[in-house]
Every structure is written in C-alpha cells, then in structure tokens.
Design an enzyme around this catalytic site. Structure first.
Site, short mmCIF file in Angstrom:
data_model
loop_
_atom_site.label_atom_id
_atom_site.label_comp_id
_atom_site.label_asym_id
_atom_site.label_seq_id
_atom_site.Cartn_x
_atom_site.Cartn_y
_atom_site.Cartn_z
N ARG A 1 0.86 -1.18 0.00
CA ARG A 1 0.00 0.00 0.00
C ARG A 1 0.90 1.24 0.00
O ARG A 1 1.97 1.25 0.62
CB ARG A 1 -0.89 0.03 1.25
CG ARG A 1 -1.87 1.18 1.25
CD ARG A 1 -2.54 1.41 2.60
NE ARG A 1 -3.47 2.53 2.51
CZ ARG A 1 -3.92 3.22 3.55
NH1 ARG A 1 -3.56 2.88 4.77
NH2 ARG A 1 -4.75 4.22 3.38
N HIS A 2 0.45 2.29 -0.70
CA HIS A 2 1.22 3.54 -0.73
C HIS A 2 1.51 4.03 0.70
O HIS A 2 0.81 3.67 1.65
CB HIS A 2 0.44 4.61 -1.49
CG HIS A 2 -0.92 4.86 -0.90
ND1 HIS A 2 -1.10 5.60 0.24
CD2 HIS A 2 -2.13 4.39 -1.26
CE1 HIS A 2 -2.39 5.61 0.54
NE2 HIS A 2 -3.04 4.89 -0.35
N GLY A 3 2.49 4.90 0.82
CA GLY A 3 2.85 5.46 2.13
C GLY A 3 1.88 6.55 2.57
O GLY A 3 0.85 6.79 1.93
N GLY B 1 -0.31 -0.54 -4.57
CA GLY B 1 -1.75 -0.29 -4.64
C GLY B 1 -2.27 0.39 -3.40
O GLY B 1 -1.61 1.25 -2.81
N ALA C 1 1.53 2.20 4.06
CA ALA C 1 2.73 1.41 3.71
C ALA C 1 2.60 -0.06 4.09
O ALA C 1 3.59 -0.79 4.13
CB ALA C 1 3.99 2.00 4.34
#
Ligand SMILES: *[C@@H]1O[C@H](CO)[C@@H](O)[C@H](O)[C@H]1NC(C)=O
Ligand SMILES: *[C@@H]1O[C@H](CO)[C@@H](O)[C@H](O)[C@H]1NC(C)=O
Ligand SMILES: *[C@@H]1O[C@H](CO)[C@@H](O)[C@H](O)[C@H]1NC(C)=O
Length: 498
Positions: free
Chosen positions: A88-90, A381, A424
């Site tokens: 997952r994005h930060g 994602g 994240a």
C-alpha cells in the site's frame, strides 16, 4: 541506464509529473532518513486505515539498513527464489473531500458567537478557540497525494526488505525487478521512493544523484548502473474494484449497501460523541454530523502522520470516543472491502491468480535450471487492494458480521483495519527452494508476511507451507474464480413482464 523509471516516466502525462516531484523533493532529503522520536498520541491505535506504519508495527529497528534476521523465516534451510510484494502507498494527504469537510468544521468554529465561548468568563482559552486559531494547512491540490513522510515510509521499507532478503535484493537481481503500480499519484510516487531506498541499499553512504527529474534522459543518466524491468501501470490488476461491474452495482453505487455504516452514524454510540463534542467545542449539536466528527478525528491523525505534530484536534476525543470512531471506519471497510459482501473479495481473484502465476513460473524455471526471470515483483496499490485479497484468503474473519448494533460484542474483533492496512502496509509471498540433508527431496515452500511479520497460513496456522498444499487449499479460487464471470451483472430481462 535507468530503464525502469525512465520508461515509467513515459507511461502517461500525470505520473510523469508525479514521479518528477517525488524524486526532486525526496532526493534533497534523503539524509534525513533516520527517524526521529515520533510524536505520539493516545489515540494512535484507533486511526484505522490512517494509522502510521510504525504505530501498527512498533518492533521496527531504528536503523533500517541494519542486517536483520527473523528466526521464523526459512533462510537457514532453504534458498529464497522469489518474492512477490503487494504494497500500500505510504502516508498521504487528506483527500479533497476530507479537506472540504474540515473547512466546513473550521467555519463552524469560527462562526461561534463570542457569548458561546465559556472561556471568556473563565479567562482561559477553550479548545474551541484553540481550534478556530489552529492553522488549516490542507489545500485542495493535495488531494490524497503522497507526502514526504510517505516517501520515507517507502525508502525505509525498501531498505528493511533488502536487509531481510539480501539474496533476492542482490545487485544482479535489480535488473530483473518487476514493478507494477496503480495509476494514482500516491502509488506511482511510492514505487519511485521504494526504488530510491534500493539505491541507498546498493550505494551506502552515497547520496542519491542530485537530479531534476523533469526529463527521462537526465533521470536515466543519474542512475547509470541501475537497471530494472519496465515499471507498468496496471489498474485492472491493482484497482480491480474499479473494473468489476457487479461490485460497482451492488456495493459502490448502491445507496443501501452500507446500511450498517449509516445506521451506526445515527446510533447511540455516535450520538453520545456528537453531544460531547458539541459541548466541548461550544457549537450547536445540530450543526455537527458524524461525518464532521470523523474528519475532526482524522485531522488529529493527519497532523500527526504528515506534520509530526500533536494538534488540538487530538484533544477533542478520549480513548472511548476513539474506539467508537475506529469501529465506524472498520464498519465501512468491512462492508465495502471485506466480508460484508462476497463480491468485495471475489473481485480480487485476478490479482490472487496473478501472484500464483508468478510463483508457478519461478518454480518451472527453477526446475529446468534456468535463472528465475523475476526474482522480485513489487506491486503498489491501496488499502482497497489488500483488504479484499486478505478476505479472499480467509484472514481476519470474525464469527459474527460487524453491524451497527454489535459494537460492544465486536470490541475484540479480528477485523481491525489499523492493524491490517496502515499506511505502507505490505503483504509478501516468499517462495523457497529446499533441497538439503534435511529435505532430500526437492521441495518448494512458501511463507507469507504481513507488515514484515510472518503471517500464519490460513489452512494450517503454520508459518510455512509446501507450495502444493497452499495451491491445493486455494484451488477453488485458482481454478474457478474468473473475474469476467464473478463481476458479470445478470441482465434483467424486462421483456419478461407480460
Ligand atoms: C447551524 O445550523 C443552523 C440551524 O440549523 C443554521 O441556520 C446555521 O447556518 C448553521 N451554522 C453554520 C455555521 O453552518
Ligand atoms: C443494494 O444493496 C442491498 C443490501 O445489500 C441489496 O439488497 C440490493 O439488492 C442491492 N442493490 C443492487 C442494485 O444490487
Ligand atoms: C427475454 O424474455 C423473452 C420472453 O420470455 C424471451 O423471448 C427473450 O429471448 C429473453 N431475452 C433474453 C436476452 O434473454
């Protein structure tokens, strides 16, 4: 030549700018990698999907470059062959919608009549006054983009994973690294920041080149000896929920699908908070809503995660309030991304199968003594990508559904998004080849890690599984779940009405 990010820059116009910004702004700050003592709030454990990674995962080493060993990993007896990571994005900015609501709340505070302000009588400053004066530093353009702290999340994750799996993240393997990302800025930027972390791994102590990432050519020449496979944007894979017609019809666009979320917003637990907050802030309770309360709570989390400050928004709530607001967030995730509806998880079948296709291919190559073409696969994602997949695999399933009416009974629920999908968050599949004195027969085994901790397998509760056993356990999903059929909306034959 930096083939990877070079090509990434050419994918579409939007990510070009995003990647350029990502590189420029984080390159200048790479020397600040050492985490400082983080500012903490007693509310931190209840921020759900807005939880900082380090709050969900407090065991992280202060130095991400230090060699790491996890005694539960198979490193000793087997050779890691492939790693597939869903990331997952930060940490990100609030979305434009959240910023609009925050502005509305701020307006409400500033519109309070002086007479409402009990503090004048008391001679002190009330929380309402403190909040009215607290800067509203979020602007519409920020709309969910990755923040500097989010880039740091990714660089540090890269460094830690490279330390944990040195053989897989070797220099030679870098050229075969595969990177897939959702088209959202925050995901593309997260991928770029992760690659920067790898740069640091390969060039310890050497600051990343000082480049303006505005042109692919300059960017490429800045990383002369790093090559990696072409990063690809693939929303059908990483944002499958946007492409599943049945999910869109039955859940996303269905006004009644989130019934329990709406019912909880007007239920006694929320009403209690509304009354308390109205009294604390000295605003009429009728001007408040569950949505505004929620955005106030999130603002505490955003100020903490993005700015590293404990804002007065955190003082509006106590721990009991935080638990209720966490439940509200979890209810939404449960009904929209988790076990609430079957289609939520079934829509991720293609992604699940994609992971196993990578593993199958690596095994085939290994068996025929070929080099593994993609030893490291990184897929960037969203929480909305990870939750359905984990639900499909049977993780974090409570006996009873989460509803508007069982808040108390669900106090000890498994489905707590703050533990599962903080910023994240990452789900990692590691494939091992085992052939030694202990296991004379050639075997392939798998381990899974969630947020860098070994995740026991759903079928055995063991920390490791034979690859064949894992495939066998999930054979229904692997063989009979086809997104094209799962996501098909049955056409209503209106001409049936005679
Ligand atoms: C608060 O609510 C009242 C009555 O519902 C409305 O007239 C007023 O405009 C609201 N105040 C703000 C600042 O929205
Ligand atoms: C919307 O959700 C409700 C509750 O799950 C369900 O009964 C209804 O069939 C759904 N509507 C559509 C169009 O799928
Ligand atoms: C719809 O129903 C009518 C009458 O029952 C039938 O003749 C027609 O073939 C049906 N159409 C489809 C697309 O199933």
């Amino acid at each position: 030549m930096l083939r990877g990010p070079g090509r990434l820059l050419r994918v579409t116009a939007a990510p070009v700018a995003a990647l350029a910004v990502a590189l420029v702004s984080s390159l200048s700050r790479c020397s600040l990698l050492e985490p400082e003592d983080p500012v903490v709030s007693a509310l931190s454990p209840y921020f759900g999907t807005k939880t900082r990674y380090e709050d969900a995962n407090p065991g992280l080493l202060p130095n991400p470059e230090a060699p790491r060993r996890d005694p539960e990993l198979l490193e000793e007896t087997c050779t890691p062959v492939q790693l597939v990571a869903l990331i997952r994005h930060g940490t990100r900015y609030p979305t434009a919608k959240q910023i609009r609501k925050l502005r509305q709340l701020h307006g409400l505070l500033q519109a309070r009549r002086p007479g409402d302000d009990g503090t004048r009588a008391a001679g002190g400053r009330s929380l309402g006054a403190a909040l009215a004066n607290w800067p509203l530093w979020y602007a519409d353009w920020m709309d969910g983009q990755l923040v500097e702290k989010g880039r740091q999340d990714m660089r540090q994750l890269a460094l830690r994973l490279a330390s944990l799996f040195p053989a897989l993240f070797s220099r030679e393997n870098y050229g075969r690294l595969q990177l897939v990302t959702s088209s959202k800025h925050r995901c593309v930027d997260s991928g770029a920041a992760f690659l920067q972390g790898l740069w640091q791994h390969y060039h310890p102590g050497v600051p990343p080149p000082d480049v303006a990432g505005d042109r692919p050519g300059r960017l490429a020449s800045a990383y002369p000896d790093m090559e990696c496979g072409p990063p690809r944007i693939n929303d059908k894979l990483m944002r499958f929920f946007d492409y599943c017609e049945k999910f869109l019809t039955q859940v996303e666009k269905n006004a009644t699908a989130l019934y329990h979320v709406e019912a909880f917003k007007t239920g006694p637990e929320m009403q209690n908070i509304l009354n308390k907050v109205a009294a604390t802030l000295q605003v009429p309770v009728n001007n408040l809503s569950a949505d505004l309360i929620q955005v106030a709570f999130f603002t505490c989390s955003f100020d903490l995660a993005i700015k590293g400050v404990k804002s007065p928004w955190c003082d509006v709530f106590d721990i009991d309030d935080a638990k209720v607001l966490e439940y509200l967030n979890d209810l939404k995730q449960y009904w929209k991304r988790g076990y609430g509806y079957t289609i939520n998880s079934r829509s991720s079948c293609t992604l699940f199968q994609d992971i196993f296709q990578h593993l199958d291919k690596a095994i085939e190559q290994k068996k025929s003594s070929q080099p593994v073409s993609s030893p490291v696969i990184l897929q960037f994602g969203h929480a909305e990508t990870l939750l359905p997949l984990l639900s499909l695999m049977g993780y974090f399933k409570d006996k009873e559904p989460l509803t508007a009416y069982n808040y108390k009974e669900q106090m000890h629920r498994k489905f707590r998004s703050g533990h599962i999908v903080p910023y994240a968050s990452n789900l990692i599949f590691v494939l091992y080849h085992c052939k030694n004195a202990k296991t004379p027969k050639e075997e392939f085994r798998v381990q899974m890690l969630l947020n860098e901790k070994v995740l026991p397998l759903a079928h055995s509760q063991q920390t490791v599984s034979l690859y064949e056993d894992l495939k066998n356990y999930y054979k229904d999903i692997l063989q009979s779940c086809h997104t094209s059929e799962e996501c098909d909306v049955p056409k209503v034959n209106t001409s049936d009405e005679l």
